[in-house]
Write a protein that holds these residues in place. Structure first.
Motif, mmCIF file in Angstrom:
data_model
loop_
_atom_site.group_PDB
_atom_site.id
_atom_site.type_symbol
_atom_site.label_atom_id
_atom_site.label_comp_id
_atom_site.label_asym_id
_atom_site.label_seq_id
_atom_site.Cartn_x
_atom_site.Cartn_y
_atom_site.Cartn_z
ATOM 1 N N ARG A 15 32.850 38.821 45.754
ATOM 2 C CA ARG A 15 33.552 37.994 44.782
ATOM 3 C C ARG A 15 34.007 38.809 43.585
ATOM 4 N NH1 ARG A 15 33.162 33.107 46.720
ATOM 5 N NH2 ARG A 15 31.345 32.820 48.070
ATOM 6 N N PHE A 16 35.235 38.529 43.171
ATOM 7 C CA PHE A 16 35.756 39.118 41.940
ATOM 8 C C PHE A 16 35.840 37.995 40.913
ATOM 9 C CE2 PHE A 16 37.116 42.204 44.994
ATOM 10 C CZ PHE A 16 37.120 43.393 44.300
ATOM 11 N N PRO A 17 36.033 38.354 39.651
ATOM 12 C CA PRO A 17 36.249 37.301 38.661
ATOM 13 C C PRO A 17 37.490 36.487 39.039
ATOM 14 C CG PRO A 17 35.994 39.451 37.620
ATOM 15 C CD PRO A 17 36.018 39.685 39.082
ATOM 16 N N ARG A 18 37.699 35.381 38.354
ATOM 17 C CA ARG A 18 38.861 34.502 38.565
ATOM 18 C C ARG A 18 38.929 33.969 39.995
ATOM 19 N NH1 ARG A 18 41.158 38.362 34.964
ATOM 20 N NH2 ARG A 18 41.783 39.676 36.676
ATOM 21 N N GLU A 19 37.772 33.607 40.534
ATOM 22 C CA GLU A 19 37.735 32.958 41.844
ATOM 23 C C GLU A 19 38.312 33.802 42.969
ATOM 24 O OE1 GLU A 19 36.516 29.434 42.310
ATOM 25 O OE2 GLU A 19 35.609 30.319 40.513
ATOM 26 N N GLU A 77 38.270 36.522 45.928
ATOM 27 C CA GLU A 77 37.275 37.150 46.791
ATOM 28 C C GLU A 77 37.954 37.946 47.890
ATOM 29 O OE1 GLU A 77 34.689 34.335 48.586
ATOM 30 O OE2 GLU A 77 36.271 33.378 49.739
ATOM 31 N N SER A 104 31.755 49.394 38.572
ATOM 32 C CA SER A 104 32.768 48.493 38.013
ATOM 33 C C SER A 104 34.161 49.131 38.003
ATOM 34 C CB SER A 104 32.376 48.061 36.603
ATOM 35 O OG SER A 104 32.023 49.200 35.866
ATOM 36 N N GLU A 163 40.755 45.733 42.510
ATOM 37 C CA GLU A 163 41.396 44.504 42.051
ATOM 38 C C GLU A 163 42.858 44.779 41.703
ATOM 39 O OE1 GLU A 163 39.373 42.664 38.796
ATOM 40 O OE2 GLU A 163 40.120 40.667 39.325
#
Ligand SMILES: Nc1nc2c(ncn2[C@@H]2O[C@H](COP(=O)(O)OP(=O)(O)OP(=O)(O)O)[C@@H](O)[C@H]2O)c(=O)[nH]1
Ligand SMILES: [Mg+2]
Length: 519
Positions: free
Chosen positions: A384-388, A390, A492, A499
């Motif tokens: 999962r990444f931020p902002r929903e 994946e 990160s 991302e």
């Protein structure tokens, strides 16, 4: 008796020999030429648990000369009880008696003992008790070996026209492979001959050296860094009476040990059968001496044909099973693609840390090990990444130089998963001395799999193992990111790049062929 041998030898101008059993029975009368007698195949005289063959060779030497290298090689190779040479005098009567026997393992690694010459009449060696005691000593050593749970001990061999430095590097990897297979490597032999021997790969002299070394160090296995032809496996096995493996077989062996899922098992067995099929052969009754001699009769065709047919049937059955397993896998793949979730696949050389990275990123527990080919089955996890957002992350079998073709073929359906990837993470162990080669190997295999077009991010792993300045230089040279897959903290930056690549419009979703996939 000795008188008869030397007289016969004298008359014919040839060496004459007899093979004598422990109880005094004469098995064979051997008629040689001026310089040697050839010893027939003794494999029907199996030792069972004994360390020695149970027969001794007594033969004549026309010029009353001592035991030579060939004699001593025969003693060692054939594990004769004793080898004796009786000199022939000018009048055909027995001259000096030369005698040698093998020694149990000893600190000075001496393989045999040569007695000072005597004559038949002076010989004062009570044979039966002597052999009994010698055998008992050998047995003592065998028992300690069993008690200490000695695993397979191998001598690693490389014979190639490549430069020595390349051979050495490849041998380091072979040693790693052996370790991963649970085999101890006790010695190495490297040869760079002018031409490779069609039957033995190595030169004959070198092979003799290997055999002597094996006997001295009590190795029971020879592993070649090159792949051997069916003929080579057969002849080397016959001459050495040892188990012979080549690089491909060793890798297949590791795969067989690691395969857990039904699909992996089927794939590995298929690859093994395909590799072995042309190598199926029965032992011929060739002469044991390295120097050759009269060729043995061919293999018993019928039995061999049955084995071949069985193998072919089994291959056909496994292929059918694999097809249906692949269909199920394809259905699972379609489901994922339907979901329109980007797929990220970690690829790389074996032991690069692929499974470790998957685990750290997704907090899962895929088995990782400091062994080659820890992973055979593909694992798939969600990340999962931020902002929903994946992605699906997959980890799969590692690559290696000269990956067996049959294996690549058998693993095609597993590797097919890589075709769905929108982005490949090519993970490299930055601490490896063979960094450059490993990168090239992986690229080559990716291109074999027709994946050169898939966007690929080069990531250096295990940065904790290397001086930070060197890490920086290498990252710059290869345009790569450095991480330590074991530590969550440093990851990160990698996630940010991923991302970016996947979602930032300006970096070209089009290039990543994601436009249609991401709503
Ligand atoms: N020092 C260090 N060791 C690491 C790092 N990442 C992985 N390792 C170690 O490297 C070894 C191999 O890791 P795996 O994750 O099993 O490697 P793999 O690429 O999945 O290997 P295969 O499945 O055999 O192809 C293990 O002993 C890991 O603990 C790292 O960042 N630093
Ligand atoms: Mg792995």
């Amino acid at each position: 008796m000795a008188r008869d041998l030397t007289a016969l030898s004298f008359e014919t101008g040839r060496q004459i020999g007899i093979l004598v059993g422990r109880e005094g029975r004469i098995y064979t009368l051997l008629v040689g030429n001026q310089r040697e007698v050839l010893i027939p195949d003794l494999s029907n005289l199996r030792f069972g648990k004994r360390a020695l063959r149970g027969v001794r060779l007594v033969h004549t030497h026309l010029k009353d000369e001592p035991l030579n290298d060939d004699d001593l090689t025969d003693l060692a190779l054939l594990r004769l009880d004793i080898i004796a040479a009786i000199g022939v005098l000018k009048d055909g009567s027995p001259g000096r008696l030369y005698l040698a026997h093998l020694l149990p393992p000893n600190p000075s690694e001496q393989l045999y003992e040569i007695h000072p010459p005597t004559t038949i009449h002076q010989l004062n060696l009570p044979l039966r008790p002597f052999l009994f005691a010698l055998e008992a000593e050998f047995e003592g050593h065998q028992q300690t070996a069993v008690a200490t749970g000695r695993k397979e001990q191998a001598i690693l061999i490389s014979a190639s026209l490549k430069p020595r430095i390349d051979q050495e590097a490849s041998m380091d990897e072979l040693a790693e492979l052996s370790r991963s297979a649970g085999i101890g490597a006790i010695d190495r032999v490297i040869q760079r001959p002018k031409a490779l021997h069609p039957k033995y790969l190595l030169g004959q002299g070198k092979l003799k050296e290997v055999i002597m070394k094996a006997l001295q160090r009590q190795a029971n296995l020879l592993i070649f860094d090159q792949n051997l032809s069916p003929l080579q496996v057969k002849t080397i096995g016959e001459v050495t009476e040892m188990k012979v493996l080549d690089r491909t077989q060793l890798i297949l062996d590791i795969f067989a040990q690691r395969a857990h899922s039904r699909e992996a098992k089927v794939q590995v067995e298929l690859a093994q059968l395909r590799y072995r099929l042309p190598r199926l052969a029965e032992r011929s009754t060739a002469l044991s001496r390295l120097t050759g001699g009269i060729g043995g009769r061919g293999p018993g065709e019928t039995r061999l044909e049955i084995d071949r047919r069985r193998s072919r049937d089994r291959i056909a059955r496994l292929e059918r099973e694999l097809t249906s397993l692949a269909a199920a896998r394809a259905r699972r793949r379609m489901k994922r693609i339907d979901r329109r979730i980007p797929i990220l696949s970690i690829v790389g050389y074996t032991n690069a840390g692929k499974s470790t990275l998957l685990n750290t990123l997704t907090k899962s527990q895929v088995k990782t090990k400091d062994l080659l080919f820890a992973t055979l089955d593909t694992s798939t996890r969600r990340l999962r990444f931020p902002r929903e957002r994946e992605v699906i992350l997959t980890d799969t079998v590692g690559f290696i130089q000269s990956l067996p073709v049959d294996l690549l073929g058998a693993f095609r359906s597993t590797l097919d998963e890589l075709r769905d990837a929108h982005l490949l993470i090519h993970l490299v162990d930055i601490s490896s001395a063979r960094l450059e080669q490993q990168i090239e190997t992986v690229k080559l295999i990716l291109s074999d799999l027709e994946l050169s077009e898939t966007p690929c991010l080069l990531v250096f792993n295990k940065m904790d193992q290397v001086n930070p300045e060197i890490v920086q230089i290498l990252c710059k040279r290869y345009d790569a990111i450095a991480i330590s897959a074991r530590q969550t903290e440093g990851l990160s930056s990698l996630l940010a790049v991923i991302e970016d690549l996947l979602w930032k419009k300006e970096i070209g979703l089009e290039r990543l062929r994601l436009t249609s996939l991401i709503p």
